[in-house]
Design an enzyme around this catalytic site. Structure first.
Site, PDB file in Angstrom:
ATOM      1  N   CYS A   1       1.350  -1.194  -0.047  1.00  0.00           N
ATOM      2  CA  CYS A   1       0.064   0.118  -0.145  1.00  0.00           C
ATOM      3  C   CYS A   1       0.661   1.217   0.192  1.00  0.00           C
ATOM      4  O   CYS A   1       2.401   1.089   0.880  1.00  0.00           O
ATOM      5  CB  CYS A   1      -0.472   0.209   0.980  1.00  0.00           C
ATOM      6  SG  CYS A   1      -1.702  -1.633   1.435  1.00  0.00           S
TER       7      CYS A   1
ATOM      8  N   ASP B   1      18.798  37.554 -13.745  1.00  0.00           N
ATOM      9  CA  ASP B   1      17.574  37.884 -14.600  1.00  0.00           C
ATOM     10  C   ASP B   1      16.430  39.430 -13.964  1.00  0.00           C
ATOM     11  O   ASP B   1      16.386  40.014 -12.484  1.00  0.00           O
ATOM     12  CB  ASP B   1      16.276  36.848 -13.883  1.00  0.00           C
ATOM     13  CG  ASP B   1      15.025  36.880 -14.380  1.00  0.00           C
ATOM     14  OD1 ASP B   1      14.558  37.249 -15.559  1.00  0.00           O
ATOM     15  OD2 ASP B   1      14.283  37.612 -14.053  1.00  0.00           O
TER      16      ASP B   1
END
Length: 495
Positions: free
Chosen positions: A34, A439
């Protein structure tokens, strides 16, 4: 993590979905495995065994739980955080390389021997590349069985099985049901399949902030290749066996993914490229915890937890677009890219929207006349050099690429500076620590926040954010008004 038994037991007992994909829990008394968040009553700790992969649990003789569907979980964030052999191999296996080229093809792409690759995967994941690919094929088969009306023989072929018998045996072994029983179960509990379209849910670790993720993709979309329509980001995909169209719509619990494929064999690759595009395997809790410990970033993280890094489904496409976008506005970059697409892209049909082309490959652009590009001569030379390097195979930017080698080879091209290198590293190579210190938007945001605004000083100041500086960039960009920070409202007049 699976070796830390006490921590795993606590996660299972708490049904903690944050650990889904980190490890798998096998139950000795039932013979099933599981996800940690399985809604069933947790087994006794002495009956639990933990595995690092679904493939390892399957090899140990356990079958998948019918209730929690452990195959439908986010992937381990380790494969996106790391650049070593195992992480690169896992990204390539997820992209379907073993099904296409076998283990020798995987080893060749990685630059190692087959034996080295198998040994390292077995040591860390408890399964070799064939077993890992088999587990992935089983999950692909389940999706095709449950979401399409394809005959079972076509499902087997599309999922990558060598024979119908191998397909039947694997499905029965992994899921405890025959393919026919799986389809009957899906019809009884779900919606009927849509003709020609595969609809599925892409899980993610919460929280997820969709604004910058979908906002960025929509704001920079190249007409004909991408669009925002009816609350979804849609784009054309170039795939190993053909092409496809993906429609991705965010919801609070999952991302709805609608795929129209020219060849069903590309399902696994298409799904994983969409997950990579949206950075859905990230661990936002760990990322936010580290960035939020910085007093400057803390308010930004608290305001919008779970930011992801928007990536790309086509690294070569993104590199070309990054160079086209040097020192121009977002709108101008889109216009330049759209002209390339119209002149050199491969036409496709889109019955649901306005997608018209695949972005041209480097090979298709090899004969491009630089004079046809409306940009300065120096940048035309850069575009040409990049296209030649990509077409010749001298520059590897795929999901299995080496991050530092990719940076070095990019930087060696004329006219490619730090902004382009780090942009490609962040969105094409997927390096979570890529940092575009030069940037303009990052520098303006830094100045507004009282951080150093020069690239050198800001890079030094960013050291505590490592290895998550690409996510810090998303938070810095969010401080300024720009379309990339908001999901667009639908504009019916454009539909």
């Amino acid at each position: 993590m699976y070796l830390d038994v006490e921590r795993c037991v606590r996660a299972v007992q708490a049904k903690d979905e944050r650990f889904d994909g980190w490890f798998f829990t096998a139950v000795l008394t039932t013979g099933i495995y599981c996800r940690p968040s399985c809604p069933a009553r947790p087994p006794r700790p002495e009956n639990m065994r933990f595995y690092p992969s679904a493939a390892a649990a399957q090899q140990a003789g356990f079958r998948a739980c019918k209730r929690c569907r452990p195959g439908a979980v986010p992937g381990s964030p380790q494969w996106n955080e790391r650049a070593d052999l195992v992480a690169r191999a896992m990204r390539l296996i997820a992209d379907g390389l073993v099904d296409r080229d076998g283990v020798p093809g995987l080893a060749d792409r990685l630059g190692y021997s087959v034996r080295q690759v198998e040994r390292q995967l077995m040591a860390e994941l408890g399964a070799g590349p064939l077993a890992l690919a088999r587990a992935q094929r089983a999950q692909t088969a389940r999706l095709l069985i449950e979401t399409t009306a394809l005959p079972m023989a076509e499902v087997a072929d599309s999922a990558g099985f060598a024979s119908v018998r191998a397909f039947n045996d694997t499905v029965r072994e992994v899921f405890g049901l025959t393919p026919t029983e799986l389809r009957a179960r899906a019809k009884a509990t779900g919606e009927p399949p849509v003709s020609g379209t595969i609809v599925l849910r892409l899980p993610f670790r919460r929280p997820l902030c969709p604004d910058n993720l979908f906002g960025h993709l929509a704001a920079t979309a190249v007409p004909g290749v991408e669009e925002w329509r009816d609350g979804a980001y849609r784009r054309a995909l170039r795939l190993p066996h053909g092409h496809g169209i993906a429609s991705l719509r965010p919801t609070p619990e999952y991302v709805e993914c609608r795929l129209a494929l020219s060849d069903a064999r590309d399902l696994t690759t298409a799904i994983n490229r969409c997950r990579w595009l949206l950075d859905l395997d990230a661990d936002p809790v760990a990322i936010d915890a580290q960035l939020g410990a910085d007093e400057t970033l803390a308010p930004l993280v608290a305001k919008n937890p779970g930011r992801r890094v928007p990536r790309t489904t086509d690294p070569e496409e993104f590199a070309i677009r990054a160079v086209l976008g040097q020192q121009v506005s977002t709108a101008a970059a889109r216009t330049l890219a759209a002209r390339l697409v119209a002149a050199h892209g491969e036409p496709i049909e889109d019955r649901e929207g306005g997608l018209t082309h695949l972005f041209p490959t480097p090979s298709a652009l090899a004969g491009l006349d630089p004079e046809s590009l409306a940009m300065p001569r120096s940048r035309r030379a850069t575009v040409g050099a990049l296209i030649r390097a990509l077409a010749a195979g001298d520059l590897e930017l795929g999901v299995g690429g080496d991050w530092e080698r990719g940076r070095a080879r990019l930087a060696a091209l004329p006219g490619v500076g730090p902004w382009t290198v780090e942009s490609v590293a962040m969105r094409a190579l997927g390096d979570p620590d890529a940092f575009v210190a030069t940037d303009l938007g990052v520098r303006l945001a830094a100045a507004d926040l009282g951080l150093p605004s020069t690239a050198r000083a800001l890079t030094a100041r960013s050291a505590p954010w490592r290895p998550w500086r690409a996510y810090a960039v998303q938070h810095l960009w969010s401080t300024r008004e720009h379309p990339i920070n908001q999901m667009p409202a639908d504009r019916p007049e454009e539909n």
